[in-house]
Design a protein around this motif. Structure first.
Motif, PDB file in Angstrom:
ATOM      1  N   ASN A  47      16.934  -2.129   3.375  1.00 27.19           N
ATOM      2  CA  ASN A  47      16.510  -1.449   4.600  1.00 27.19           C
ATOM      3  C   ASN A  47      15.084  -1.833   4.979  1.00 27.19           C
ATOM      4  OD1 ASN A  47      18.911  -0.106   4.719  1.00 27.19           O
ATOM      5  ND2 ASN A  47      18.131   1.844   4.010  1.00 27.19           N
ATOM      6  N   PRO A  48      14.822  -1.977   6.283  1.00 31.03           N
ATOM      7  CA  PRO A  48      13.439  -2.227   6.712  1.00 31.03           C
ATOM      8  C   PRO A  48      12.582  -0.993   6.407  1.00 31.03           C
ATOM      9  CG  PRO A  48      14.857  -1.877   8.607  1.00 31.03           C
ATOM     10  CD  PRO A  48      15.746  -1.899   7.412  1.00 31.03           C
ATOM     11  N   ARG A  49      11.287  -1.223   6.165  1.00 29.87           N
ATOM     12  CA  ARG A  49      10.382  -0.127   5.817  1.00 29.87           C
ATOM     13  C   ARG A  49       9.442   0.162   6.985  1.00 29.87           C
ATOM     14  NH1 ARG A  49      10.988  -3.518   1.579  1.00 29.87           N
ATOM     15  NH2 ARG A  49      12.298  -2.650  -0.041  1.00 29.87           N
ATOM     16  N   SER A  50       9.310   1.447   7.276  1.00 28.27           N
ATOM     17  CA  SER A  50       8.431   1.889   8.354  1.00 28.27           C
ATOM     18  C   SER A  50       7.253   2.646   7.780  1.00 28.27           C
ATOM     19  CB  SER A  50       9.184   2.796   9.323  1.00 28.27           C
ATOM     20  OG  SER A  50      10.133   2.059  10.038  1.00 28.27           O
ATOM     21  N   LEU A  51       6.076   2.295   8.233  1.00 29.88           N
ATOM     22  CA  LEU A  51       4.853   2.959   7.808  1.00 29.88           C
ATOM     23  C   LEU A  51       4.516   4.043   8.826  1.00 29.88           C
ATOM     24  CD1 LEU A  51       2.488   2.733   5.684  1.00 29.88           C
ATOM     25  CD2 LEU A  51       1.277   1.541   7.494  1.00 29.88           C
ATOM     26  N   ILE A  52       4.442   5.276   8.362  1.00 30.11           N
ATOM     27  CA  ILE A  52       4.054   6.401   9.208  1.00 30.11           C
ATOM     28  C   ILE A  52       2.616   6.731   8.836  1.00 30.11           C
ATOM     29  CG2 ILE A  52       4.543   8.776   9.858  1.00 30.11           C
ATOM     30  CD1 ILE A  52       7.414   8.276   8.725  1.00 30.11           C
ATOM     31  N   ILE A  81       7.500   5.299   4.720  1.00 31.29           N
ATOM     32  CA  ILE A  81       6.360   5.445   3.816  1.00 31.29           C
ATOM     33  C   ILE A  81       5.247   6.098   4.631  1.00 31.29           C
ATOM     34  CG2 ILE A  81       4.595   4.266   2.458  1.00 31.29           C
ATOM     35  CD1 ILE A  81       7.790   2.493   3.013  1.00 31.29           C
ATOM     36  N   VAL A  82       4.645   7.142   4.091  1.00 32.87           N
ATOM     37  CA  VAL A  82       3.616   7.897   4.809  1.00 32.87           C
ATOM     38  C   VAL A  82       2.247   7.541   4.250  1.00 32.87           C
ATOM     39  CG1 VAL A  82       2.793  10.214   5.389  1.00 32.87           C
ATOM     40  CG2 VAL A  82       5.252   9.785   5.205  1.00 32.87           C
ATOM     41  N   VAL A  83       1.267   7.313   5.141  1.00 33.87           N
ATOM     42  CA  VAL A  83      -0.120   7.084   4.748  1.00 33.87           C
ATOM     43  C   VAL A  83      -0.980   8.157   5.400  1.00 33.87           C
ATOM     44  CG1 VAL A  83      -2.092   5.504   4.816  1.00 33.87           C
ATOM     45  CG2 VAL A  83       0.197   4.597   4.543  1.00 33.87           C
ATOM     46  N   LEU A  84      -1.731   8.886   4.561  1.00 30.23           N
ATOM     47  CA  LEU A  84      -2.618   9.943   5.036  1.00 30.23           C
ATOM     48  C   LEU A  84      -4.062   9.610   4.685  1.00 30.23           C
ATOM     49  CD1 LEU A  84      -0.694  13.116   3.812  1.00 30.23           C
ATOM     50  CD2 LEU A  84      -0.685  12.152   6.106  1.00 30.23           C
ATOM     51  N   SER A  85      -4.992  10.056   5.542  1.00 32.32           N
ATOM     52  CA  SER A  85      -6.408   9.870   5.231  1.00 32.32           C
ATOM     53  C   SER A  85      -7.026  11.146   4.675  1.00 32.32           C
ATOM     54  CB  SER A  85      -7.175   9.414   6.472  1.00 32.32           C
ATOM     55  OG  SER A  85      -7.114  10.405   7.471  1.00 32.32           O
ATOM     56  N   GLU A  86      -6.271  12.207   4.634  1.00 34.71           N
ATOM     57  CA  GLU A  86      -6.726  13.455   4.022  1.00 34.71           C
ATOM     58  C   GLU A  86      -5.845  13.747   2.824  1.00 34.71           C
ATOM     59  OE1 GLU A  86      -9.386  15.345   4.704  1.00 34.71           O
ATOM     60  OE2 GLU A  86      -9.963  13.959   6.280  1.00 34.71           O
ATOM     61  N   LEU A  87      -6.451  14.149   1.748  1.00 36.53           N
ATOM     62  CA  LEU A  87      -5.705  14.453   0.536  1.00 36.53           C
ATOM     63  C   LEU A  87      -5.117  15.854   0.668  1.00 36.53           C
ATOM     64  CD1 LEU A  87      -4.899  13.300  -2.146  1.00 36.53           C
ATOM     65  CD2 LEU A  87      -6.979  14.215  -3.138  1.00 36.53           C
ATOM     66  N   ALA A  97       9.444  11.310   1.217  1.00 34.77           N
ATOM     67  CA  ALA A  97       9.088   9.901   1.389  1.00 34.77           C
ATOM     68  C   ALA A  97       7.857   9.597   0.530  1.00 34.77           C
ATOM     69  CB  ALA A  97       8.779   9.621   2.857  1.00 34.77           C
ATOM     70  N   PRO A  98       7.728   8.359   0.060  1.00 32.36           N
ATOM     71  CA  PRO A  98       6.520   8.002  -0.696  1.00 32.36           C
ATOM     72  C   PRO A  98       5.270   8.193   0.161  1.00 32.36           C
ATOM     73  CG  PRO A  98       8.147   6.248  -0.799  1.00 32.36           C
ATOM     74  CD  PRO A  98       8.650   7.253   0.183  1.00 32.36           C
ATOM     75  N   LEU A  99       4.184   8.575  -0.487  1.00 32.32           N
ATOM     76  CA  LEU A  99       2.958   8.870   0.231  1.00 32.32           C
ATOM     77  C   LEU A  99       1.808   8.067  -0.360  1.00 32.32           C
ATOM     78  CD1 LEU A  99       2.175  12.123   1.780  1.00 32.32           C
ATOM     79  CD2 LEU A  99       0.355  11.151   0.444  1.00 32.32           C
ATOM     80  N   GLU A 100       1.040   7.428   0.504  1.00 34.74           N
ATOM     81  CA  GLU A 100      -0.152   6.682   0.108  1.00 34.74           C
ATOM     82  C   GLU A 100      -1.362   7.408   0.679  1.00 34.74           C
ATOM     83  OE1 GLU A 100      -0.485   3.855  -1.672  1.00 34.74           O
ATOM     84  OE2 GLU A 100       1.580   3.124  -1.814  1.00 34.74           O
ATOM     85  N   PHE A 101      -2.491   7.277   0.004  1.00 27.26           N
ATOM     86  CA  PHE A 101      -3.724   7.951   0.418  1.00 27.26           C
ATOM     87  C   PHE A 101      -4.777   6.906   0.740  1.00 27.26           C
ATOM     88  CE2 PHE A 101      -7.818   9.859  -1.140  1.00 27.26           C
ATOM     89  CZ  PHE A 101      -8.013  10.691  -0.060  1.00 27.26           C
ATOM     90  N   LEU A 102      -5.381   7.029   1.911  1.00 21.37           N
ATOM     91  CA  LEU A 102      -6.473   6.166   2.355  1.00 21.37           C
ATOM     92  C   LEU A 102      -7.687   7.066   2.540  1.00 21.37           C
ATOM     93  CD1 LEU A 102      -6.280   3.123   3.032  1.00 21.37           C
ATOM     94  CD2 LEU A 102      -6.214   3.766   5.414  1.00 21.37           C
ATOM     95  N   PRO A 103      -8.650   7.052   1.631  1.00 26.27           N
ATOM     96  CA  PRO A 103      -9.749   8.024   1.679  1.00 26.27           C
ATOM     97  C   PRO A 103     -10.676   7.818   2.873  1.00 26.27           C
ATOM     98  CG  PRO A 103     -10.173   6.378  -0.003  1.00 26.27           C
ATOM     99  CD  PRO A 103      -8.797   6.110   0.518  1.00 26.27           C
ATOM    100  N   THR A 104     -11.210   8.916   3.371  1.00 29.12           N
ATOM    101  CA  THR A 104     -12.221   8.835   4.416  1.00 29.12           C
ATOM    102  C   THR A 104     -13.561   8.518   3.756  1.00 29.12           C
ATOM    103  OG1 THR A 104     -12.757  11.172   4.264  1.00 29.12           O
ATOM    104  CG2 THR A 104     -11.034  10.563   5.842  1.00 29.12           C
ATOM    105  N   HIS A 105     -14.548   8.174   4.561  1.00 28.89           N
ATOM    106  CA  HIS A 105     -15.872   7.877   4.007  1.00 28.89           C
ATOM    107  C   HIS A 105     -16.481   9.135   3.386  1.00 28.89           C
ATOM    108  CE1 HIS A 105     -20.108   6.100   4.281  1.00 28.89           C
ATOM    109  NE2 HIS A 105     -19.427   5.380   3.412  1.00 28.89           N
ATOM    110  N   ARG A 106     -16.054  10.289   3.858  1.00 27.45           N
ATOM    111  CA  ARG A 106     -16.500  11.565   3.293  1.00 27.45           C
ATOM    112  C   ARG A 106     -16.051  11.697   1.825  1.00 27.45           C
ATOM    113  NH1 ARG A 106     -13.540  16.107   3.099  1.00 27.45           N
ATOM    114  NH2 ARG A 106     -12.054  15.307   4.590  1.00 27.45           N
TER     115      ARG A 106
END
Length: 174
Positions: A47-52, A81-87, A97-106
């Motif tokens: 299946n193709p993967r979509s980044l949310i 696949i979900v990417v959030l900038s807030e933990l 769905a799998p979740l990835e974390f992208l930290p903010t500069h804070r």
């Protein structure tokens, strides 16, 4: 080394120490089998993967938005696949769905803005490569808008030029 010996000795006199766990090769193999990080189903893998992505300001009704988006992706036979900038622990625990974390500069205040920008770009590229993303659904800011909000437009422009120069020179992009 001496401290460890003292703790072990004291633990043998008092039943405060943890029991020594006997680890055999069979135990390691069983533990490894229980970690299912890879797709087991060939149809799911195809299946193709979509980044949310939800970068920057989080909407108040984020849970409902993510649930709807994940269901829509699955309805289109896409793997979300979900990417959030807030933990957000509540989202990590409740999502299917799998979740990835992208930290903010804070989250990384001691990192200089230029290094933070390079780190985020590299992390973003790794996420895209790791999941072999074919479609992106940006529910808030794009990656460039997110970086501009975090470190300023001048630094983002400088990093973009630097990244282009690396690509022309055949060096690894980030």
């Amino acid at each position: 080394m001496a401290v460890r010996w003292i703790i072990d000795r004291a633990g043998s006199y008092f039943s405060l120490s943890r029991p020594n766990r006997i680890v055999s090769a069979n135990d390691c193999v069983e533990e490894e089998r229980s970690l299912n990080y890879l797709f087991q189903d060939p149809t799911l893998e195809a299946n193709p993967r979509s980044l949310i992505s939800v970068l920057g300001t989080m909407p108040a009704n984020l849970v409902e938005i993510l649930d709807t988006t994940v269901k829509a992706c699955r309805g289109n036979t896409e793997f979300p696949i979900v990417v959030l900038s807030e933990l957000r622990v509540d989202l990590i625990a409740a999502r299917s769905a799998p979740l990835e974390f992208l930290p903010t500069h804070r989250h990384l205040p001691s990192v200089p803005p230029e290094n933070y920008g390079r780190y985020i770009r590299q992390r973003w590229a790794l996420i895209l490569a790791k999941w072999d993303i074919s479609n992106e659904i940006a529910l808030s800011s794009s990656i460039d808008e997110f970086l501009t909000d975090q470190i300023g437009g001048n630094i983002v422009q400088q990093l973009t030029c630097e990244q282009s120069r690396h690509a022309k020179d055949g060096q690894r992009e980030y």
